[in-house]
Design a protein around this motif. Sequence first.
Motif, PDB file in Angstrom:
ATOM      1  N   TYR A 199      -0.630  -4.239  21.135  1.00 34.46           N
ATOM      2  CA  TYR A 199      -1.219  -2.914  20.896  1.00 34.46           C
ATOM      3  C   TYR A 199      -0.229  -1.760  20.751  1.00 34.46           C
ATOM      4  O   TYR A 199      -0.663  -0.605  20.709  1.00 34.46           O
ATOM      5  CB  TYR A 199      -2.217  -2.580  22.021  1.00 34.46           C
ATOM      6  N   TYR A 254      -2.471  -6.173  16.854  1.00 38.85           N
ATOM      7  CA  TYR A 254      -3.787  -5.674  16.462  1.00 38.85           C
ATOM      8  C   TYR A 254      -3.720  -4.341  15.724  1.00 38.85           C
ATOM      9  O   TYR A 254      -4.742  -3.845  15.261  1.00 38.85           O
ATOM     10  CB  TYR A 254      -4.704  -5.534  17.698  1.00 38.85           C
ATOM     11  N   GLY A 311     -14.590  -3.744  20.834  1.00 37.99           N
ATOM     12  CA  GLY A 311     -13.680  -4.632  20.101  1.00 37.99           C
ATOM     13  C   GLY A 311     -14.379  -5.387  18.995  1.00 37.99           C
ATOM     14  O   GLY A 311     -14.586  -6.595  19.079  1.00 37.99           O
ATOM     15  N   GLU A 352     -13.280   0.611  19.396  1.00 37.49           N
ATOM     16  CA  GLU A 352     -12.256  -0.334  18.908  1.00 37.49           C
ATOM     17  C   GLU A 352     -10.905   0.317  19.134  1.00 37.49           C
ATOM     18  O   GLU A 352     -10.694   1.448  18.687  1.00 37.49           O
ATOM     19  CB  GLU A 352     -12.501  -0.603  17.417  1.00 37.49           C
ATOM     20  N   LEU A 366      -8.118  -2.107  12.626  1.00 33.22           N
ATOM     21  CA  LEU A 366      -9.391  -2.844  12.596  1.00 33.22           C
ATOM     22  C   LEU A 366     -10.558  -1.900  12.367  1.00 33.22           C
ATOM     23  O   LEU A 366     -11.531  -2.251  11.703  1.00 33.22           O
ATOM     24  CB  LEU A 366      -9.568  -3.648  13.888  1.00 33.22           C
ATOM     25  N   GLU A 385     -15.202 -11.856  22.866  1.00 34.95           N
ATOM     26  CA  GLU A 385     -13.754 -12.100  22.844  1.00 34.95           C
ATOM     27  C   GLU A 385     -12.945 -10.810  22.982  1.00 34.95           C
ATOM     28  O   GLU A 385     -12.018 -10.568  22.205  1.00 34.95           O
ATOM     29  CB  GLU A 385     -13.349 -12.850  21.562  1.00 34.95           C
ATOM     30  N   VAL A 386     -13.315  -9.989  23.917  1.00 35.94           N
ATOM     31  CA  VAL A 386     -12.550  -8.762  24.172  1.00 35.94           C
ATOM     32  C   VAL A 386     -11.730  -8.905  25.458  1.00 35.94           C
ATOM     33  O   VAL A 386     -10.537  -8.598  25.493  1.00 35.94           O
ATOM     34  CB  VAL A 386     -13.499  -7.537  24.272  1.00 35.94           C
ATOM     35  N   ALA A 391      -8.470 -10.631  25.292  1.00 32.14           N
ATOM     36  CA  ALA A 391      -7.379  -9.956  24.573  1.00 32.14           C
ATOM     37  C   ALA A 391      -6.748  -8.862  25.427  1.00 32.14           C
ATOM     38  O   ALA A 391      -5.924  -8.093  24.942  1.00 32.14           O
ATOM     39  CB  ALA A 391      -7.932  -9.367  23.274  1.00 32.14           C
ATOM     40  N   MET A 392      -7.143  -8.780  26.704  1.00 27.81           N
ATOM     41  CA  MET A 392      -6.557  -7.753  27.576  1.00 27.81           C
ATOM     42  C   MET A 392      -5.317  -8.294  28.281  1.00 27.81           C
ATOM     43  O   MET A 392      -5.285  -9.462  28.677  1.00 27.81           O
ATOM     44  CB  MET A 392      -7.579  -7.328  28.630  1.00 27.81           C
TER      45      MET A 392
HETATM   46  C1  LIG Z   1     -10.073 -11.446  19.656  1.00 23.16           C
HETATM   47  S1  LIG Z   1     -10.597 -10.000  18.866  1.00 23.16           S
HETATM   48  C2  LIG Z   1     -12.356 -10.254  18.798  1.00 23.16           C
HETATM   49  C3  LIG Z   1     -13.005  -9.448  17.710  1.00 23.16           C
HETATM   50  C4  LIG Z   1     -14.526  -9.597  17.543  1.00 23.16           C
HETATM   51  N1  LIG Z   1     -15.254  -9.204  18.716  1.00 23.16           N
HETATM   52  C5  LIG Z   1     -14.913 -10.977  17.106  1.00 23.16           C
HETATM   53  O1  LIG Z   1     -15.556 -11.681  17.878  1.00 23.16           O
HETATM   54  O2  LIG Z   1     -14.558 -11.370  15.989  1.00 23.16           O
HETATM   55  C6  LIG Z   1     -10.391  -8.782  20.126  1.00 23.16           C
HETATM   56  C7  LIG Z   1     -10.883  -7.412  19.741  1.00 23.16           C
HETATM   57  O3  LIG Z   1     -10.919  -6.558  20.885  1.00 23.16           O
HETATM   58  C8  LIG Z   1     -10.242  -5.324  20.603  1.00 23.16           C
HETATM   59  N2  LIG Z   1      -9.855  -4.796  21.916  1.00 23.16           N
HETATM   60  C9  LIG Z   1      -8.942  -5.272  22.778  1.00 23.16           C
HETATM   61  N3  LIG Z   1      -8.949  -4.558  23.935  1.00 23.16           N
HETATM   62  C10 LIG Z   1      -9.931  -3.647  23.798  1.00 23.16           C
HETATM   63  C11 LIG Z   1     -10.440  -2.624  24.655  1.00 23.16           C
HETATM   64  N4  LIG Z   1      -9.922  -2.392  25.853  1.00 23.16           N
HETATM   65  N5  LIG Z   1     -11.466  -1.864  24.196  1.00 23.16           N
HETATM   66  C12 LIG Z   1     -11.985  -2.071  22.960  1.00 23.16           C
HETATM   67  N6  LIG Z   1     -11.523  -3.014  22.118  1.00 23.16           N
HETATM   68  C13 LIG Z   1     -10.518  -3.786  22.527  1.00 23.16           C
HETATM   69  C14 LIG Z   1      -9.182  -5.745  19.610  1.00 23.16           C
HETATM   70  O4  LIG Z   1      -8.624  -4.702  18.912  1.00 23.16           O
HETATM   71  C15 LIG Z   1     -10.027  -6.685  18.722  1.00 23.16           C
HETATM   72  O5  LIG Z   1     -10.873  -6.000  17.855  1.00 23.16           O
END
Ligand SMILES: C[S@@+](CC[C@H](N)C(=O)[O-])C[C@H]1O[C@@H](n2cnc3c(N)ncnc32)[C@H](O)[C@@H]1O
Length: 370
Positions: A46, A53, A100, A128, A133, A171-172, A175-176
């Motif tokens: 990030y 991303y 996300g 997002e 994205l 899937e958010v 990704a943390m």
């Molecule tokens: C693995 S992708 C999944 C995308 C989508 N939800 C899908 O299923 O295709 C992770 C997503 O979460 C976003 N993201 C990560 N941390 C986030 C946060 N704290 N708040 C909002 N979005 C976040 C990323 O930018 C990305 O769009």
Amino acid sequence: MGEPWYINLMDEESRVHSEKVAEKIRQEIQEKGLMGFARFMELALYAPGLGYYCVGTEKIGRHGDFVTAPEISPLFSQCLAGYCQKALSQFNAKTILELGAGTGRMAAEILNTLDQMNCLPEQYLILEISPELKERQKKLIGELSSKHLSRVKWLENLPENSFDGVIIANEVLDAMPVTIFQKTSDGYSERVVGLDEGNNFIWKTRSVSESLNNEIQKLGISFPNNYYSELNLNVNPWVSSLNQILRQGEIIIIDYGFLREEYYHPQRNTGTLMCHFQQRAHSDPLILTGIQDITAHVDFTAVGKFAESLSLKVKNYSTQADFLLRNGLLDLMQKAATTPEQQFILANQVKMLTLPSEMGELFKVMILEK
Ligand SMILES: C[S@@+](CC[C@H](N)C(=O)[O-])C[C@H]1O[C@@H](n2cnc3c(N)ncnc32)[C@H](O)[C@@H]1O
């Protein structure tokens, strides 16, 4: 020693970009010393204008690095839309907030399905964190669901005023950024990132801080020696912030993960980190800096326990297969399959979503109700 497996998969542009991201991280290590893995993951994914991303490459989908359920089949989002419709009407609510939203495909499909059911939400909010994205989402929703685009609002932060509605995060959590701890015969330490003589990233260890030690103890697990794994210290603040903005409604969290006993199983002694690069999955986050996805599985016990401490109710915890099948996946498939060819394609998509060897069991659905 031969060349690393990924060398021939990188073009010149991605090699140069990766080097830029790596240099940013290196500089911080040189200035401040060893870097906690959570910070490494945060920068690699990030860092503004640089992280995985936050730049223009195609990440999600068949031509990207990995596919997610909404990209595999529209039936996934249609099923979720059916569930949202029930939840929205139960709470007489008119708002969906998606966190996300990836390519925006799920949002477009949910809006189209709710329209067909005559129950469009007044607003579909998207939070997002990736500016790149966000632009992709605007474009795709404009193409796939143009008449509903005006209902979609992109937020910079969580809404200031609480609302009644449904929050979706697919899937958010995985990704943390996560912190890595390890247990040896000398006790606990933290697995962090340093530099070798050639300025390449390498794993190092440092003593655990008091607060990290407390978090490890709170897991209540007796870890064997020679064991390392992850802790997502962002879970509690994240769940807490969602609880604050939801007056009443439901939070649907879909991700790969386990309950704690299974997550920290003695045999899972190298954690759950997974990286994706051009549809190849591997476990080394210190390579391909800024041009690969890095994820960690979700400890759903942590999510559920903390949610309950805030008086949220865990309404559902099940496998993705179970959730989808209970919510009409097969009916949706039958309705959509009007030709034998379509039937074949949709049946394959259903397999990907539900088979234990695909996404069916590893992915879980946790629903928190307020
Ligand atoms: C693995 S992708 C999944 C995308 C989508 N939800 C899908 O299923 O295709 C992770 C997503 O979460 C976003 N993201 C990560 N941390 C986030 C946060 N704290 N708040 C909002 N979005 C976040 C990323 O930018 C990305 O769009």
